[in-house]
Design an enzyme around this catalytic site. Structure first.
Site, mmCIF file in Angstrom:
data_model
loop_
_atom_site.group_PDB
_atom_site.id
_atom_site.type_symbol
_atom_site.label_atom_id
_atom_site.label_comp_id
_atom_site.label_asym_id
_atom_site.label_seq_id
_atom_site.Cartn_x
_atom_site.Cartn_y
_atom_site.Cartn_z
ATOM 1 N N HIS A 43 -20.602 1.702 -26.263
ATOM 2 C CA HIS A 43 -19.840 2.014 -26.856
ATOM 3 C C HIS A 43 -18.893 2.781 -26.244
ATOM 4 C CE1 HIS A 43 -22.683 -0.906 -29.450
ATOM 5 N NE2 HIS A 43 -21.628 -0.632 -30.443
ATOM 6 N N ASP A 89 -29.830 -4.442 -19.052
ATOM 7 C CA ASP A 89 -30.155 -2.671 -19.799
ATOM 8 C C ASP A 89 -30.849 -1.565 -18.401
ATOM 9 O OD1 ASP A 89 -30.774 -0.028 -21.581
ATOM 10 O OD2 ASP A 89 -30.364 -1.753 -22.930
ATOM 11 N N SER A 94 -25.180 -2.006 -16.335
ATOM 12 C CA SER A 94 -24.249 -3.298 -16.283
ATOM 13 C C SER A 94 -23.137 -3.088 -15.042
ATOM 14 C CB SER A 94 -23.424 -3.250 -17.221
ATOM 15 O OG SER A 94 -22.728 -4.634 -17.446
ATOM 16 N N HIS A 139 -20.345 -7.543 -30.274
ATOM 17 C CA HIS A 139 -21.119 -7.187 -31.133
ATOM 18 C C HIS A 139 -20.360 -5.645 -31.904
ATOM 19 C CE1 HIS A 139 -24.516 -5.386 -33.694
ATOM 20 N NE2 HIS A 139 -24.319 -6.327 -33.941
ATOM 21 N N ASP A 140 -20.590 -5.442 -32.648
ATOM 22 C CA ASP A 140 -20.068 -4.252 -33.358
ATOM 23 C C ASP A 140 -18.656 -4.410 -33.289
ATOM 24 O OD1 ASP A 140 -22.881 -3.381 -34.038
ATOM 25 O OD2 ASP A 140 -22.676 -2.347 -31.678
ATOM 26 N N PHE A 190 -31.137 -2.690 -34.047
ATOM 27 C CA PHE A 190 -29.811 -2.783 -35.546
ATOM 28 C C PHE A 190 -28.385 -3.925 -36.229
ATOM 29 C CE2 PHE A 190 -29.783 0.539 -31.903
ATOM 30 C CZ PHE A 190 -30.053 1.814 -33.526
ATOM 31 N N ASP A 232 -23.147 -6.443 -26.031
ATOM 32 C CA ASP A 232 -23.534 -5.532 -26.752
ATOM 33 C C ASP A 232 -24.208 -3.918 -26.117
ATOM 34 O OD1 ASP A 232 -24.274 -4.624 -29.255
ATOM 35 O OD2 ASP A 232 -26.134 -5.664 -30.091
ATOM 36 N N GLY A 252 -31.377 3.996 -22.668
ATOM 37 C CA GLY A 252 -30.607 5.076 -24.439
ATOM 38 C C GLY A 252 -29.032 4.670 -24.039
ATOM 39 N N SER A 297 -32.466 -7.966 -30.309
ATOM 40 C CA SER A 297 -31.252 -9.671 -30.523
ATOM 41 C C SER A 297 -32.139 -10.629 -29.108
ATOM 42 C CB SER A 297 -29.844 -9.377 -30.136
ATOM 43 O OG SER A 297 -29.802 -8.228 -28.662
#
Length: 222
Positions: A150, A77, A130, A175-176, A25, A147, A81, A58
């Site tokens: 969220h 990660d 994480s 990010h974001d 994204f 990243d 998802g 990225s």
């Protein structure tokens, strides 16, 4: 005529093409800003770490910057998802679902991305959540790129787990970062982490490229 090599702070056309071809994204201008930060941080001679791999878009940039600097890129990660990538959500991609188990699994797509980019040997993939990986990590890092999830829970856990490992003079990239309250489900948690990092006194802002923020470690009060 042979094309001149890209400056050290810019990805080559081949790397940019691999970045653009990968699922993900991050837009190109933010990717170039991330690459410039990674190239700068690589001069510290320390690893560059990313939280939130997804399919490796990225990671390609971090891996190539690490390759040029002679360091290693690390990416963390669980590959199941984040919240917004689950079935029924806006960013869900059915191609990332394991057909046998019926759950998200972005690890195969990530490995294909690195293989196609020719950067596998410059990346160490840390497959796990994480906070669990951060709890056993004890080495300084030249760059931490946050990243991941969220939600406030996940964004804060990423910051608390990894920001203390950014070396003096190293970079924390988030990010974001969306200040508008209308972006509650896409960028408010990263925005609050960004504010938290600044308020800590440990980080000073270097640059902002749309939703990408680059901060330098200049203090100790995390």
């Amino acid at each position: 005529m042979t094309a001149a090599p890209a400056p050290a702070s810019s990805p080559s056309p081949d790397v940019l093409a691999a970045f653009e071809a990968a699922k993900g994204f991050m837009p190109g201008h933010e990717g170039r800003a991330l690459y410039a930060a990674a190239a700068e941080a690589g001069a510290l001679g320390l690893p560059l770490l990313e939280v939130g791999t997804y399919c490796g878009r990225s990671t390609v940039l971090l891996a190539d910057a690490a390759r040029r600097a002679g360091v290693t890129a690390l990416t963390v990660d669980h590959h199941r998802g984040s919240e917004e990538q689950q079935p029924g959500w806006e960013y869900h991609d059915p191609q990332t679902v394991d057909p046998e188990l019926g759950v998200m699994d972005t690890l195969p797509a990530f490995r294909r991305t690195l293989h196609r980019a020719g950067l596998e040997e410059h990346v160490v993939a840390l497959v796990g959540r994480s906070p669990q990986v951060a709890a056993v990590w004890n080495s300084p890092l030249g760059l931490v790129f946050v990243d991941g999830g969220h939600t406030d829970e996940h964004a804060n856990a990423d910051y608390e787990g990894w920001a203390p490992h950014v070396a003096e003079g190293g970079l924390l990239v988030i990010h974001d970062v969306f200040p508008d309250p209308a972006d509650e489900f896409t960028g408010q948690a990263p925005y609050r982490v960004y504010l938290r990092a600044l308020a800590s006194g440990a980080f000073t802002e270097v640059s902002a490229t749309d939703s990408l923020r680059v901060l330098r470690r200049t203090g100790t009060g995390i």
